[in-house]
Write a protein that holds these residues in place. Structure first.
Motif, PDB file in Angstrom:
ATOM      1  N   GLN A 135       8.038   3.175  -3.652  1.00 11.01           N
ATOM      2  CA  GLN A 135       7.209   2.159  -4.334  1.00 11.01           C
ATOM      3  C   GLN A 135       7.467   0.911  -3.565  1.00 11.01           C
ATOM      4  O   GLN A 135       6.355   0.095  -3.391  1.00 11.01           O
ATOM      5  CB  GLN A 135       7.854   2.085  -5.832  1.00 11.01           C
ATOM      6  N   CYS A 138       4.911   1.476  -0.513  1.00 15.91           N
ATOM      7  CA  CYS A 138       3.572   1.051  -1.066  1.00 15.91           C
ATOM      8  C   CYS A 138       3.145  -0.315  -1.631  1.00 15.91           C
ATOM      9  O   CYS A 138       1.960  -0.627  -1.147  1.00 15.91           O
ATOM     10  CB  CYS A 138       3.380   2.160  -2.147  1.00 15.91           C
ATOM     11  N   ARG A 139       4.105  -0.675  -2.090  1.00 10.90           N
ATOM     12  CA  ARG A 139       3.816  -2.350  -2.404  1.00 10.90           C
ATOM     13  C   ARG A 139       3.612  -3.009  -0.944  1.00 10.90           C
ATOM     14  O   ARG A 139       2.752  -3.979  -0.807  1.00 10.90           O
ATOM     15  CB  ARG A 139       4.959  -2.683  -3.125  1.00 10.90           C
ATOM     16  N   GLU A 143      -0.081  -5.079  -0.185  1.00  6.52           N
ATOM     17  CA  GLU A 143       0.050  -6.549   0.293  1.00  6.52           C
ATOM     18  C   GLU A 143      -0.466  -7.246   1.609  1.00  6.52           C
ATOM     19  O   GLU A 143      -0.651  -8.294   1.605  1.00  6.52           O
ATOM     20  CB  GLU A 143       1.571  -6.923  -0.005  1.00  6.52           C
TER      21      GLU A 143
END
Length: 166
Positions: A135, A138-139, A143
């Motif tokens: 996660q 992926c974040r 961004e």
């Protein structure tokens, strides 16, 4: 006049780095305020929900270069690396997904790739649950400020790499 020597500096890539996210920049070894010589680079630690190893220095001129000032000053250099970082993050996400499915993955290579992408791989893959680590990566990808051109170049490169691997 000769161009100032460049050195690699390691700084947090944002104010709230969580002890994970850094930038490694090859930049002139001069003060951004006056152009005087930058002080000797040393390793230090800063805290934000975890320690992050970064470079610290004292400029001979007395100017203090804040990390957020450095990020603003070198924003063009940072922008140039985003396409490469995006491609690397996609490969990391793919590898981590394989890992989550029980496939054999070279953990040390994954940690090196994370480091190249500006993420502390030791911390990320240490005690953190794998789903949380995925996660976070992926974040990071989400961004990135990518142009349509950059995304198309990434898709093309990915397809070429896939054909080479077949």
């Amino acid at each position: 006049m000769e161009a100032p020597a460049k050195k690699t500096i390691v700084i947090p890539d944002r104010n709230h780095h969580e002890g994970l996210f850094f930038l490694s920049l090859d930049v002139p070894h001069t003060c951004i305020h006056c152009g005087g010589p930058r002080g000797r680079l040393e390793w230090g630690k800063i805290w934000d929900r975890g320690y992050l190893r970064v470079n610290v220095w004292k400029n001979r001129c007395g100017h203090v270069e804040q990390y957020d000032e450095l990020r603003r000053h070198y924003q063009e250099e940072i922008k140039m690396h985003e396409g490469t970082r995006a491609y690397l993050l996609m490969a990391i996400i793919h590898t981590m997904m394989e890992m989550s499915q029980g496939m054999n993955v070279d953990i040390e290579e994954l940690k090196r790739s994370l480091t190249l992408a500006g993420i502390d791989g030791e911390k990320l893959l240490g005690d953190m649950p794998l789903v949380k680590a995925i996660q976070i990566v992926c974040r990071e990808f989400g961004e990135l400020d990518l142009s349509e051109k950059t995304l198309l170049e990434m898709v093309k490169k990915s397809a070429e790499d896939y054909e080479l691997g077949s």
